[in-house]
Design a protein around this motif. Structure first.
Motif, mmCIF file in Angstrom:
data_model
loop_
_atom_site.group_PDB
_atom_site.id
_atom_site.type_symbol
_atom_site.label_atom_id
_atom_site.label_comp_id
_atom_site.label_asym_id
_atom_site.label_seq_id
_atom_site.Cartn_x
_atom_site.Cartn_y
_atom_site.Cartn_z
ATOM 1 N N THR A 155 42.162 44.919 4.037
ATOM 2 C CA THR A 155 41.783 46.299 3.759
ATOM 3 C C THR A 155 42.824 46.871 2.798
ATOM 4 O O THR A 155 44.012 46.951 3.132
ATOM 5 C CB THR A 155 41.733 47.131 5.050
ATOM 6 N N GLU A 203 37.634 48.587 2.287
ATOM 7 C CA GLU A 203 37.445 47.552 3.301
ATOM 8 C C GLU A 203 36.927 46.263 2.658
ATOM 9 O O GLU A 203 36.340 46.294 1.573
ATOM 10 C CB GLU A 203 36.429 48.035 4.351
ATOM 11 N N ASP A 238 46.528 47.203 4.395
ATOM 12 C CA ASP A 238 46.923 48.007 5.549
ATOM 13 C C ASP A 238 47.969 47.321 6.424
ATOM 14 O O ASP A 238 48.658 47.981 7.197
ATOM 15 C CB ASP A 238 45.712 48.432 6.378
#
Length: 103
Positions: free
Chosen positions: A32, A57, A82
């Motif tokens: 992500t 995503e 992330d």
């Protein structure tokens, strides 16, 4: 910092000079993406995060516009996932219409 965990592919398009640079970013990775920074290749510092969404995503894509007013094509691109994973690549953005991130 883990550089190079993400692979990159590009598709060729017609070059455009002295215009906003627009291309489609495709996240074909398992990561992500939460940050994307760009800077001309001759710059030492990264520009601000240019993502207009909180995250990209896996499987998502969207248009990216670089409207910095510069008359350059060669940029360094930096992606942060992330989990903190980072990857970077230099790219002539005038020659592409799609930039794909993959594992």
């Amino acid at each position: 910092m883990r550089i190079g965990l993400l692979a990159f592919a590009t598709l060729v398009a017609t070059p455009a000079l002295a215009e906003d640079l627009v291309f489609t970013l495709v996240n074909d990775s398992s990561y992500t993406i939460v940050e994307m920074n760009v800077s001309p290749v001759d710059e030492e510092l990264w520009g601000e995060n240019i993502l207009t969404v909180d995250a990209v995503e896996p499987g998502m894509s969207g248009d990216v516009t670089i409207a910095d007013g510069l008359d350059v094509c060669d940029y360094d691109l930096r992606f942060v996932a992330d989990d903190g994973t980072e990857a970077s690549k230099s790219q002539n953005l005038c020659e592409i219409n799609t930039f794909t991130i993959s594992d």
